[in-house]
Design a protein around this motif. Structure first.
Motif, PDB file in Angstrom:
ATOM      1  N   PHE A  85     -29.467  28.814  -0.199  1.00 46.83           N
ATOM      2  CA  PHE A  85     -28.229  29.456  -0.624  1.00 46.83           C
ATOM      3  C   PHE A  85     -27.973  30.693   0.224  1.00 46.83           C
ATOM      4  CE2 PHE A  85     -29.286  27.747  -5.044  1.00 46.83           C
ATOM      5  CZ  PHE A  85     -28.502  26.622  -4.865  1.00 46.83           C
ATOM      6  N   SER A  86     -26.761  30.832   0.693  1.00 45.77           N
ATOM      7  CA  SER A  86     -26.312  32.059   1.334  1.00 45.77           C
ATOM      8  C   SER A  86     -25.652  32.915   0.255  1.00 45.77           C
ATOM      9  CB  SER A  86     -25.310  31.745   2.448  1.00 45.77           C
ATOM     10  OG  SER A  86     -24.720  32.915   2.942  1.00 45.77           O
ATOM     11  N   PHE A  87     -26.186  34.137   0.032  1.00 47.31           N
ATOM     12  CA  PHE A  87     -25.652  34.925  -1.068  1.00 47.31           C
ATOM     13  C   PHE A  87     -24.207  35.348  -0.824  1.00 47.31           C
ATOM     14  CE2 PHE A  87     -26.561  38.793   1.343  1.00 47.31           C
ATOM     15  CZ  PHE A  87     -25.679  39.721   0.829  1.00 47.31           C
ATOM     16  N   VAL A  88     -23.777  35.401   0.445  1.00 50.43           N
ATOM     17  CA  VAL A  88     -22.358  35.523   0.771  1.00 50.43           C
ATOM     18  C   VAL A  88     -21.891  34.144   1.216  1.00 50.43           C
ATOM     19  CG1 VAL A  88     -20.610  36.574   2.248  1.00 50.43           C
ATOM     20  CG2 VAL A  88     -22.572  37.927   1.488  1.00 50.43           C
ATOM     21  N   PRO A  89     -20.963  33.523   0.495  1.00 46.74           N
ATOM     22  CA  PRO A  89     -20.491  32.201   0.904  1.00 46.74           C
ATOM     23  C   PRO A  89     -19.782  32.263   2.248  1.00 46.74           C
ATOM     24  CG  PRO A  89     -19.093  33.108  -0.832  1.00 46.74           C
ATOM     25  CD  PRO A  89     -20.259  34.045  -0.694  1.00 46.74           C
ATOM     26  N   SER A  90     -19.680  31.131   2.886  1.00 44.25           N
ATOM     27  CA  SER A  90     -19.037  31.064   4.194  1.00 44.25           C
ATOM     28  C   SER A  90     -18.062  29.893   4.208  1.00 44.25           C
ATOM     29  CB  SER A  90     -20.089  30.901   5.293  1.00 44.25           C
ATOM     30  OG  SER A  90     -19.477  30.671   6.538  1.00 44.25           O
ATOM     31  N   CYS A  91     -16.767  30.196   4.244  1.00 50.64           N
ATOM     32  CA  CYS A  91     -15.750  29.139   4.213  1.00 50.64           C
ATOM     33  C   CYS A  91     -15.512  28.531   5.582  1.00 50.64           C
ATOM     34  CB  CYS A  91     -14.443  29.686   3.641  1.00 50.64           C
ATOM     35  SG  CYS A  91     -13.565  30.832   4.752  1.00 50.64           S
ATOM     36  N   GLY A  92     -15.746  29.324   6.649  1.00 48.61           N
ATOM     37  CA  GLY A  92     -15.540  28.836   8.001  1.00 48.61           C
ATOM     38  C   GLY A  92     -14.111  28.930   8.490  1.00 48.61           C
ATOM     39  N   ARG A  93     -13.188  29.402   7.646  1.00 47.94           N
ATOM     40  CA  ARG A  93     -11.768  29.380   8.018  1.00 47.94           C
ATOM     41  C   ARG A  93     -11.081  30.746   7.954  1.00 47.94           C
ATOM     42  NH1 ARG A  93     -12.879  24.910   5.044  1.00 47.94           N
ATOM     43  NH2 ARG A  93     -12.378  25.973   3.098  1.00 47.94           N
ATOM     44  N   CYS A  94     -11.609  31.670   7.167  1.00 45.91           N
ATOM     45  CA  CYS A  94     -10.946  32.968   7.025  1.00 45.91           C
ATOM     46  C   CYS A  94     -11.058  33.755   8.330  1.00 45.91           C
ATOM     47  CB  CYS A  94     -11.560  33.742   5.861  1.00 45.91           C
ATOM     48  SG  CYS A  94     -13.237  34.353   6.166  1.00 45.91           S
ATOM     49  N   PRO A  95     -10.306  34.862   8.481  1.00 45.31           N
ATOM     50  CA  PRO A  95     -10.378  35.628   9.739  1.00 45.31           C
ATOM     51  C   PRO A  95     -11.795  36.072  10.101  1.00 45.31           C
ATOM     52  CG  PRO A  95      -8.465  36.316   8.473  1.00 45.31           C
ATOM     53  CD  PRO A  95      -9.239  35.360   7.593  1.00 45.31           C
ATOM     54  N   SER A  96     -12.600  36.478   9.100  1.00 45.72           N
ATOM     55  CA  SER A  96     -13.960  36.919   9.416  1.00 45.72           C
ATOM     56  C   SER A  96     -14.816  35.768   9.910  1.00 45.72           C
ATOM     57  CB  SER A  96     -14.601  37.565   8.176  1.00 45.72           C
ATOM     58  OG  SER A  96     -13.942  38.762   7.828  1.00 45.72           O
ATOM     59  N   GLU A 148     -19.816  24.609  -2.397  1.00 48.98           N
ATOM     60  CA  GLU A 148     -20.430  24.149  -1.151  1.00 48.98           C
ATOM     61  C   GLU A 148     -20.511  25.251  -0.100  1.00 48.98           C
ATOM     62  OE1 GLU A 148     -18.227  21.192   0.984  1.00 48.98           O
ATOM     63  OE2 GLU A 148     -16.280  22.061   0.491  1.00 48.98           O
ATOM     64  N   ALA A 149     -19.608  26.239  -0.174  1.00 46.03           N
ATOM     65  CA  ALA A 149     -19.613  27.326   0.802  1.00 46.03           C
ATOM     66  C   ALA A 149     -20.853  28.201   0.688  1.00 46.03           C
ATOM     67  CB  ALA A 149     -18.361  28.184   0.638  1.00 46.03           C
ATOM     68  N   SER A 150     -21.591  28.099  -0.434  1.00 45.71           N
ATOM     69  CA  SER A 150     -22.813  28.879  -0.622  1.00 45.71           C
ATOM     70  C   SER A 150     -24.059  28.157  -0.123  1.00 45.71           C
ATOM     71  CB  SER A 150     -22.991  29.229  -2.110  1.00 45.71           C
ATOM     72  OG  SER A 150     -21.942  30.043  -2.570  1.00 45.71           O
ATOM     73  N   CYS A 151     -23.910  26.952   0.388  1.00 47.32           N
ATOM     74  CA  CYS A 151     -25.057  26.139   0.810  1.00 47.32           C
ATOM     75  C   CYS A 151     -25.184  26.088   2.329  1.00 47.32           C
ATOM     76  CB  CYS A 151     -24.915  24.707   0.288  1.00 47.32           C
ATOM     77  SG  CYS A 151     -24.950  24.549  -1.506  1.00 47.32           S
ATOM     78  N   VAL A 152     -26.413  26.208   2.809  1.00 51.70           N
ATOM     79  CA  VAL A 152     -26.727  26.009   4.222  1.00 51.70           C
ATOM     80  C   VAL A 152     -27.788  24.921   4.293  1.00 51.70           C
ATOM     81  CG1 VAL A 152     -27.652  27.040   6.334  1.00 51.70           C
ATOM     82  CG2 VAL A 152     -26.190  28.402   4.803  1.00 51.70           C
TER      83      VAL A 152
END
Length: 380
Positions: A85-96, A148-152
């Protein structure tokens, strides 16, 4: 289904082991059977209120396990996959995310609420109580449902009781050295605090080529561990550190200073800057109390010597790239994850783990959950 979890009902109270009703995952969500979870100081910030998560809350955000079911919209994971789990989710699409700053993903704004990122509701219940999840993860549980954005996804060969450390602390410390501090060969470095974050920062600084690494840590046992992981100098407190850093840097001050204490103190910023060299960088990666608004700093010194104060979340890294990268470094012997784990505990002993954390007895404590009889997951 039902599962067991550690729940915080009130601030400054013990974690309570409860039977939790768990809903099935919705279309963008994943059901995961947990095998291990790190006990991070941030979870204690939930207890004290320094990090104001909604209560009642299932703790834990530094976990690893095996996927048991996926929602209809999840195409890249399937049952049997291993995830951290990534404690900060990652959507892959936002500006960051799209500019290579996954640690600042826009979805991270939702994790303090502790509800599901999907729709702001809960999948975890005790009677009429909807439970929130620490960082929308809730890894102090045998099972959890997350976005799903919280999973690596990771390779199945890596032991989950070590991989879990990368969900927060290790990547935070590692990235604080390698990315936020931007340590280069020959730099002199100070790391204040030697826990899960500080230990990783020392390893990151060593691999980045630091000439000297000074660790400020009151625990004699931890100072000895720091030397084994790459520290060249140690100090028992901030007063002693002034002399040690001066000697280690030939009175120039440290090129990079990383604050990795369990709880930050604004009054120490001035001391850290005083030990930082001209054009040096002070990285603040540890959590300060939410209501702390003041720091001490000599602003004339900041201007005249062009020093920098930099904040860093999750080591300013990209968990989808950095978690597999550090696991590969671990498998090649360049990173030591074993040395980071001091003690392990069953879920029922979670309060013992926090007692050891507060006493400074652990670099990192890890909760281990008994795997199912048919499990082939890698756990030491």
């Amino acid at each position: 289904m039902q599962t067991q979890a550690a729940v915080l009902w009130e601030r400054n109270s013990p974690w309570s082991i409860e039977t939790v009703e768990l809903d099935a995952p919705k279309p963008p969500e994943v059901l995961v059977e947990l095998y291990a979870s790190g006990i991070c100081h941030s979870d204690d910030h939930v207890v004290t209120g320094d990090m104001p998560m909604r209560l009642p809350c299932i703790g834990g955000h530094e976990g690893a396990g095996v996927v048991k079911a996926v929602g209809d919209h999840v195409s890249w994971l399937q049952p049997g996959d291993h995830v951290v789990f990534s404690f900060v989710p990652s959507c892959g699409r936002c500006p960051s995310c799209s500019t290579g700053h996954q640690s600042l993903c826009d979805l991270g704004a939702k994790i303090y609420a502790g509800m599901q990122i999907t729709d702001g509701t809960s999948r975890h219940h005790i009677g009429d109580h909807d439970l929130s999840l620490a960082c929308s993860v809730g890894s102090f549980a045998h099972h959890t449902v997350v976005h799903e954005a919280s999973c690596v996804k990771i390779d199945k060969t890596y032991p989950l009781d070590r991989a879990c450390l990368l969900g927060c602390g290790f990547i935070t410390g590692w990235g604080s050295a390698v990315y936020a501090a931007d340590i280069r060969p020959g730099h002199t470095v100070v790391v204040a605090g030697f826990g899960g974050i500080g230990g990783a920062a020392v390893q990151g600084a060593r691999l980045a080529g630091a000439r000297t690494i000074t660790v400020i840590e009151p625990s004699e046992e931890k100072r000895a561990a720091a030397v084994k992981l790459g520290a060249t100098h140690t100090a028992a407190d901030w007063s002693e550190a002034k002399t040690v850093v001066a000697e280690a840097t030939w009175d120039r001050g440290a090129d990079r200073f990383i604050c990795a204490m369990g709880v930050g103190e604004g009054r120490l910023i001035a001391d850290a800057l005083a030990m930082t060299a001209k054009r040096g960088r002070l990285v603040v990666t540890n959590i300060h109390p939410m209501l702390e608004r003041e720091i001490r700093a000599n602003l004339m010194d900041l201007t005249l010597t062009e020093k920098q104060i930099v904040g860093s979340l999750y080591g300013s890294g990209n968990p989808r790239a950095d978690i597999p990268k550090v696991l590969e470094l671990s498998s090649s012997g360049q990173v030591d994850l074993d040395a980071m784990v001091t003690r392990t505990y069953p879920l029922e002993k979670v309060n013992d783990g926090f007692a050891d954390l507060r006493a400074g007895a652990n670099i990192r404590g890890v909760l281990l959950y008994p795997p199912a009889a048919d499990s082939t997951a890698g756990v030491r």
